[in-house]
Scaffold this motif. Structure first.
Motif, short mmCIF file in Angstrom:
data_model
loop_
_atom_site.label_atom_id
_atom_site.label_comp_id
_atom_site.label_asym_id
_atom_site.label_seq_id
_atom_site.Cartn_x
_atom_site.Cartn_y
_atom_site.Cartn_z
N SER A 50 -7.08 0.61 -0.78
CA SER A 50 -5.87 1.38 -1.03
C SER A 50 -5.77 2.58 -0.09
CB SER A 50 -5.84 1.85 -2.49
OG SER A 50 -5.77 0.74 -3.37
N VAL A 51 -6.90 3.19 0.22
CA VAL A 51 -6.90 4.33 1.15
C VAL A 51 -6.48 3.87 2.55
CG1 VAL A 51 -8.37 6.03 2.31
CG2 VAL A 51 -8.59 5.67 -0.16
N VAL A 52 -7.03 2.74 3.00
CA VAL A 52 -6.64 2.19 4.31
C VAL A 52 -5.16 1.83 4.31
CG1 VAL A 52 -6.98 0.26 5.89
CG2 VAL A 52 -8.96 1.38 4.86
N SER A 53 -4.68 1.27 3.21
CA SER A 53 -3.27 0.90 3.12
C SER A 53 -2.37 2.13 3.18
CB SER A 53 -3.02 0.13 1.82
OG SER A 53 -3.75 -1.08 1.81
N ALA A 54 -2.81 3.24 2.60
CA ALA A 54 -2.04 4.48 2.67
C ALA A 54 -1.88 4.94 4.11
CB ALA A 54 -2.72 5.56 1.83
#
Length: 424
Positions: free
Chosen positions: A186-190
């Motif tokens: 999710s952090v990478v997707s952000a």
């Protein structure tokens, strides 16, 4: 939303040409959108055995974490397409990607399986605003002669997102638990979402639709539902995506069981087969211009089915080889079918005032493709879990191979052969 206004459309706009700065920015922006979307959507696929163990659930129940997200996506692609007709492709995609990223960051906090399913459903609903609109955006902003190649490049980018999410979640999940694995993705997707918001250029080929009632809005779907070519492509999407998700949902369970007994981190490496799809999706889109879309679609289905059959063999190297062929065939077929859908532009009915036909319902046609695509992922991906659980991998292969034959027959009977570079 991403933009506060829509610039006046240019009726003479031919689209960005391949190699231009605008063309490159669009592809980079959609690469970021693909990473943000597909990394989040399928990150839990590399964690399904861990979820089953940690939450004490069965393989089909674990598979529901994929299915509910894709159901959420499927049921919202059409409402998102109507919003995009009113407010613009880029603003709506920006809104969707922000909402999905926020939900993705909250999902690891779910206290139990039921809440996790709810969060995954909402996340899928938010993600529904990206895949269909990306294809419509490409076909409006890129010159027609290069749109098919651009669609292939976009599909290649989605494989990068899917691969990244699975490769990141699996090893981290094994070390720190499935919650941390999902959070890392999710952090990478952000970060990818920020990339899309910064890179996506202002649209020049989009014409905002006037505000209309529900009955008029739904009428935009009718031309696509009356076009047998589009209906055939929707069937291809349903069948092929359902088969693809089924293989990747349950391959991990097979390889973690005797006689293979592979750890989760090693099983996550099977997703490297996605790199074959990154190559084949661009290759298929380019070759279809010369050899014809239907021919390349049929060839891709044949490669996919042959790879599936190889996975039924016992030696691990052959299983992995079959997975590579299966993956390459799937993404080649999806690249051709999705690009073909975007190029078929059914015209909406004449208005009550007797005016000329309105602009083609491209977003709705593409949204119906994505509805079928993710409905197949949800329905077949979930139901096939019972085949695997009660009858084993060979039975699953037999069922999915039969679906491959059905997809090929549908293409032969309903899709036009046409001449190379045209196809109907």
């Amino acid at each position: 939303m991403h933009r506060s206004r829509n610039p006046a459309p240019d009726s003479t706009w031919p689209g960005h040409k391949k190699g231009s700065r605008g063309y490159q920015r669009i592809l980079l922006a959609l690469l970021c959108a693909g990473v943000a979307t597909f990394a989040q959507l399928y990150s839990v696929q590399g964690l399904l055995p861990l979820l089953a163990q940690g939450l004490r659930i069965s393989a089909p129940q674990a598979g529901l974490t994929i299915s509910v997200a894709t159901i959420g996506l499927a049921v919202t692609v059409i409402p998102w397409s109507f919003a995009a007709d009113r407010f613009g492709r880029v603003p709506v995609m920006g809104t969707a990607i922000i909402a999905a990223t926020m939900l993705g960051l909250l999902a690891p906090l779910s206290p139990n399986f039921s809440v996790l399913l709810v969060m995954r459903t909402l996340e899928g609903m938010a993600l529904g605003g990206i895949p269909a609109l990306a294809i419509a955006y490409l076909n409006e902003e890129i010159t027609k002669v290069h749109a098919a190649m651009a669609a292939g490049a976009y599909v290649a980018g989605t494989t990068v997102g899917g691969l990244l999410g699975r490769l990141l979640a699996g090893p981290i999940g094994e070390l720190a638990g499935w919650r941390v694995g999902i959070l890392a993705v999710s952090v990478v997707s952000a970060a990818a979402a920020v990339g899309f918001l910064v890179l996506a250029p202002e649209p020049r080929g989009f014409t905002p639709a006037p505000r209309v009632g529900l009955d008029r809005a739904l009428s935009r779907l009718l031309p696509a539902l009356r076009d047998r070519r589009l209906l055939a492509l929707y069937a291809e999407a349903f069948i092929l995506m359902g088969s693809f998700v089924s293989v990747y949902n349950y391959m991990g369970f097979r390889l973690e069981a005797p006689p293979y007994l592979l750890p989760v981190a090693a099983v996550a490496l099977i997703f490297l087969a996605y790199l074959a799809g990154t190559v084949s999706s661009r290759w298929a889109a380019t070759l279809s211009v010369r050899a014809g879309r239907r021919n390349i679609l049929l060839g891709s289905i044949a490669v996919m089915t042959a790879g599936l059959a190889i996975t039924a063999l016992a030696p691990l190297p052959l299983i992995l080889l079959g997975l590579v062929f299966f993956t390459a065939g799937f993404f080649a077929a999806h690249s051709v079918a999705s690009g073909w859908t975007g190029s078929l532009t059914p015209v909406r009915p004449v208005t009550d005032e007797g005016s000329a036909p309105a602009q083609p319902g491209r977003a709705q046609a593409a949204s119906l493709y994505n509805l079928s695509y993710y409905a197949g992922s949800s329905a077949i991906g979930w139901a096939s879990g019972f085949v695997f659980q009660f009858a084993g991998w060979s039975a699953l292969v037999a069922v999915l191979a039969a679906l491959g034959v059905l997809a090929a027959a549908t293409a032969l009977l309903l899709l036009p052969g046409g001449r190379p570079g045209y196809d109907g």
